[in-house]
Design a protein around this motif. Sequence first.
Motif, PDB file in Angstrom:
ATOM      1  N   PRO A 196       0.837  -1.200   0.000  1.00 16.48           N
ATOM      2  CA  PRO A 196       0.000   0.000   0.000  1.00 16.48           C
ATOM      3  C   PRO A 196       0.872   1.249   0.000  1.00 16.48           C
ATOM      4  N   GLN A 197       0.499   2.230  -0.807  1.00 16.62           N
ATOM      5  CA  GLN A 197       1.287   3.459  -0.916  1.00 16.62           C
ATOM      6  C   GLN A 197       0.661   4.632  -0.157  1.00 16.62           C
ATOM      7  N   ASP A 198      -0.637   4.591   0.024  1.00 22.24           N
ATOM      8  CA  ASP A 198      -1.313   5.680   0.730  1.00 22.24           C
ATOM      9  C   ASP A 198      -1.313   5.377   2.221  1.00 22.24           C
ATOM     10  N   THR A 199      -0.189   5.679   2.866  1.00 20.63           N
ATOM     11  CA  THR A 199      -0.024   5.349   4.294  1.00 20.63           C
ATOM     12  C   THR A 199       0.387   6.596   5.065  1.00 20.63           C
ATOM     13  N   PRO A 200      -0.474   7.608   5.123  1.00 27.33           N
ATOM     14  CA  PRO A 200      -0.082   8.866   5.777  1.00 27.33           C
ATOM     15  C   PRO A 200       0.257   8.710   7.248  1.00 27.33           C
ATOM     16  N   ALA A 201      -0.322   7.704   7.909  1.00 28.03           N
ATOM     17  CA  ALA A 201      -0.028   7.530   9.335  1.00 28.03           C
ATOM     18  C   ALA A 201       1.387   7.025   9.575  1.00 28.03           C
ATOM     19  N   LEU A 202       2.069   6.557   8.510  1.00 28.60           N
ATOM     20  CA  LEU A 202       3.400   5.987   8.676  1.00 28.60           C
ATOM     21  C   LEU A 202       4.521   6.926   8.234  1.00 28.60           C
ATOM     22  N   VAL A 203       4.183   8.097   7.726  1.00 31.40           N
ATOM     23  CA  VAL A 203       5.204   9.032   7.240  1.00 31.40           C
ATOM     24  C   VAL A 203       4.966  10.408   7.830  1.00 31.40           C
TER      25      VAL A 203
ATOM     26  N   PRO B 191       8.264   5.894  -2.507  1.00 31.80           N
ATOM     27  CA  PRO B 191       7.296   4.786  -2.531  1.00 31.80           C
ATOM     28  C   PRO B 191       7.678   3.673  -1.555  1.00 31.80           C
ATOM     29  N   ASN B 192       6.672   3.095  -0.892  1.00 29.66           N
ATOM     30  CA  ASN B 192       6.905   1.963   0.003  1.00 29.66           C
ATOM     31  C   ASN B 192       7.327   0.745  -0.812  1.00 29.66           C
ATOM     32  N   ARG B 193       8.138  -0.121  -0.192  1.00 29.43           N
ATOM     33  CA  ARG B 193       8.677  -1.268  -0.917  1.00 29.43           C
ATOM     34  C   ARG B 193       8.591  -2.528  -0.068  1.00 29.43           C
ATOM     35  N   PHE B 194       8.243  -3.648  -0.725  1.00 29.28           N
ATOM     36  CA  PHE B 194       8.361  -4.977  -0.144  1.00 29.28           C
ATOM     37  C   PHE B 194       9.641  -5.614  -0.674  1.00 29.28           C
ATOM     38  N   LEU B 195      10.382  -6.288   0.208  1.00 28.20           N
ATOM     39  CA  LEU B 195      11.631  -6.922  -0.189  1.00 28.20           C
ATOM     40  C   LEU B 195      11.798  -8.257   0.527  1.00 28.20           C
ATOM     41  N   GLU B 196      12.409  -9.222  -0.168  1.00 30.07           N
ATOM     42  CA  GLU B 196      13.041 -10.378   0.468  1.00 30.07           C
ATOM     43  C   GLU B 196      12.114 -11.107   1.439  1.00 30.07           C
ATOM     44  N   GLY B 197      10.986 -11.578   0.898  1.00 28.08           N
ATOM     45  CA  GLY B 197       9.979 -12.216   1.723  1.00 28.08           C
ATOM     46  C   GLY B 197      10.369 -13.601   2.208  1.00 28.08           C
ATOM     47  N   ASN B 198       9.831 -13.968   3.355  1.00 22.92           N
ATOM     48  CA  ASN B 198      10.009 -15.294   3.955  1.00 22.92           C
ATOM     49  C   ASN B 198       8.675 -16.036   3.919  1.00 22.92           C
ATOM     50  N   VAL B 199       8.615 -17.132   3.162  1.00 24.32           N
ATOM     51  CA  VAL B 199       7.421 -17.977   3.180  1.00 24.32           C
ATOM     52  C   VAL B 199       7.432 -18.795   4.473  1.00 24.32           C
ATOM     53  N   VAL B 200       6.313 -18.796   5.167  1.00 26.21           N
ATOM     54  CA  VAL B 200       6.205 -19.501   6.447  1.00 26.21           C
ATOM     55  C   VAL B 200       4.949 -20.368   6.405  1.00 26.21           C
ATOM     56  N   ALA B 201       5.099 -21.644   6.724  1.00 30.19           N
ATOM     57  CA  ALA B 201       3.964 -22.553   6.823  1.00 30.19           C
ATOM     58  C   ALA B 201       3.504 -22.600   8.272  1.00 30.19           C
TER      59      ALA B 201
ATOM     60  N   ASP C 233      11.530   4.950   2.241  1.00 30.00           N
ATOM     61  CA  ASP C 233      12.979   4.757   2.186  1.00 30.00           C
ATOM     62  C   ASP C 233      13.578   4.566   3.580  1.00 30.00           C
ATOM     63  N   GLN C 234      12.903   3.777   4.404  1.00 30.61           N
ATOM     64  CA  GLN C 234      13.355   3.385   5.741  1.00 30.61           C
ATOM     65  C   GLN C 234      13.307   4.522   6.753  1.00 30.61           C
ATOM     66  N   ARG C 235      12.631   5.596   6.423  1.00 32.61           N
ATOM     67  CA  ARG C 235      12.524   6.675   7.408  1.00 32.61           C
ATOM     68  C   ARG C 235      11.476   6.371   8.478  1.00 32.61           C
ATOM     69  N   SER C 236      10.636   5.375   8.227  1.00 34.85           N
ATOM     70  CA  SER C 236       9.773   4.809   9.259  1.00 34.85           C
ATOM     71  C   SER C 236      10.216   3.368   9.444  1.00 34.85           C
ATOM     72  N   ALA C 237      10.846   3.089  10.557  1.00 31.30           N
ATOM     73  CA  ALA C 237      11.479   1.787  10.771  1.00 31.30           C
ATOM     74  C   ALA C 237      10.642   0.929  11.715  1.00 31.30           C
ATOM     75  N   GLY C 238      11.094  -0.332  11.865  1.00 31.01           N
ATOM     76  CA  GLY C 238      10.458  -1.224  12.827  1.00 31.01           C
ATOM     77  C   GLY C 238       9.127  -1.778  12.378  1.00 31.01           C
ATOM     78  N   LEU C 239       8.885  -1.834  11.061  1.00 27.68           N
ATOM     79  CA  LEU C 239       7.651  -2.407  10.540  1.00 27.68           C
ATOM     80  C   LEU C 239       7.971  -3.508   9.546  1.00 27.68           C
ATOM     81  N   ALA C 240       7.198  -4.567   9.580  1.00 24.44           N
ATOM     82  CA  ALA C 240       7.247  -5.607   8.563  1.00 24.44           C
ATOM     83  C   ALA C 240       5.832  -5.775   8.019  1.00 24.44           C
ATOM     84  N   ALA C 241       5.690  -6.641   7.031  1.00 21.92           N
ATOM     85  CA  ALA C 241       4.371  -6.865   6.448  1.00 21.92           C
ATOM     86  C   ALA C 241       4.071  -8.353   6.411  1.00 21.92           C
ATOM     87  N   LEU C 242       2.800  -8.679   6.489  1.00 22.32           N
ATOM     88  CA  LEU C 242       2.337 -10.059   6.394  1.00 22.32           C
ATOM     89  C   LEU C 242       1.391 -10.173   5.209  1.00 22.32           C
TER      90      LEU C 242
END
Length: 358
Positions: free
Chosen positions: A266-273, A285-295, A310-319
């Motif tokens: 998602p790119q429209d994330t005003p609460a995160l910037v 733009p927000n970016r997804f990288l290097e995903g881990n598949v988990v069963a 560009d990492q100016r909001s840190a400490g977040l991952a995505a599921l």
Amino acid sequence: REAFFHARDYGFVLANAFGRKAYAAKDPPPPLTLRPGESLRLAYAVLLHGDVPDDRLAGLVTRVREEIEKAPAPKQGARHARTLAQEFTVVYRTADHADPARSICVGSHDLLRLPDGRLLASMELWLKTSTSGEEGGIDYPRHCKIKASDDGGATWREISTTGITWGSLFLHDNAVYLLGNDPHARDIRIVCSRDGGHTWSEPAVLFADSRYHGAATPVVRQGRFLYRAFEEDTDRGYASCVVAADAAQDLLDPASWRMSNTVVPPQDTPALVDAAAERERPVTPNRFLEGNVVAVGDRLRVLLRTRIDDQRSAGLAALCHLEDDGTTMRYRFGRFFAMPGGQNKFQVIRDEASGLFW
């Protein structure tokens, strides 16, 4: 000293060894007094589990408690607690580069234990030109070094090289595979070794319709299929995707593989910037990288490194959620969640003995 846990559904968890009076006012613990020169060691563990039988859960709790109790305490006067990797062996060390404007780094390292006890390590050499930011493999197509250890990791020796970049080592049907990319064509390709990593097959190109990116994240088996995450380099930035292979088929045959749809964060994330009025430049733009598949049981999830502005909001991952009917994969974004270091590369590993994820 027994601790009481305070938890909230937004991710806050606190272990409090001194607040028992607030929880059990009728039976408060005796005061704790430290005399000059004395020290106190507090150790905590949080065990996350699903539907686990009580007897197995009790065993896991006992195991965790034993691990904590046998861990050596920090030395007197030490400023930091003991980390998990105090004892280590250097597998590969790069030589100093003569040109200070250029440097060599080791990247995309992975580790695999073979049934005979041998350890295999893969790593690639990269040259990064500080003035341009361009990257490229050193000594292509021999830039990925394969090292082996037959003494539990104490000593290592190079036994082969390959041209795979961002590769994941995995074992299947008594053969070793390395699944990744070509650093120049940026296709997705795979090689196979049937002699413990000494020799490798010619690369089999699986997907060459776009430019792809990845990391040495796990190849996960769920049922009869093998899964690994990649990213497609699109005009909207990196879009996450997952490839899957039928484990009963020839993994070197591109026809054995499928690819999911892609997911753009998602790119429209005003609460995160930062608010627009407080910014000196546009939002990256927000970016997804290097995903881990988990069963997780019979479900598949993908945990993704997430770069917000560009990492100016840190400490977040995505599921993300992945559904596969054996013919088509349906891949969709789930949610962001708080994860220390989630903006950086990470790997999720399942411990088969305990069923826990690390």
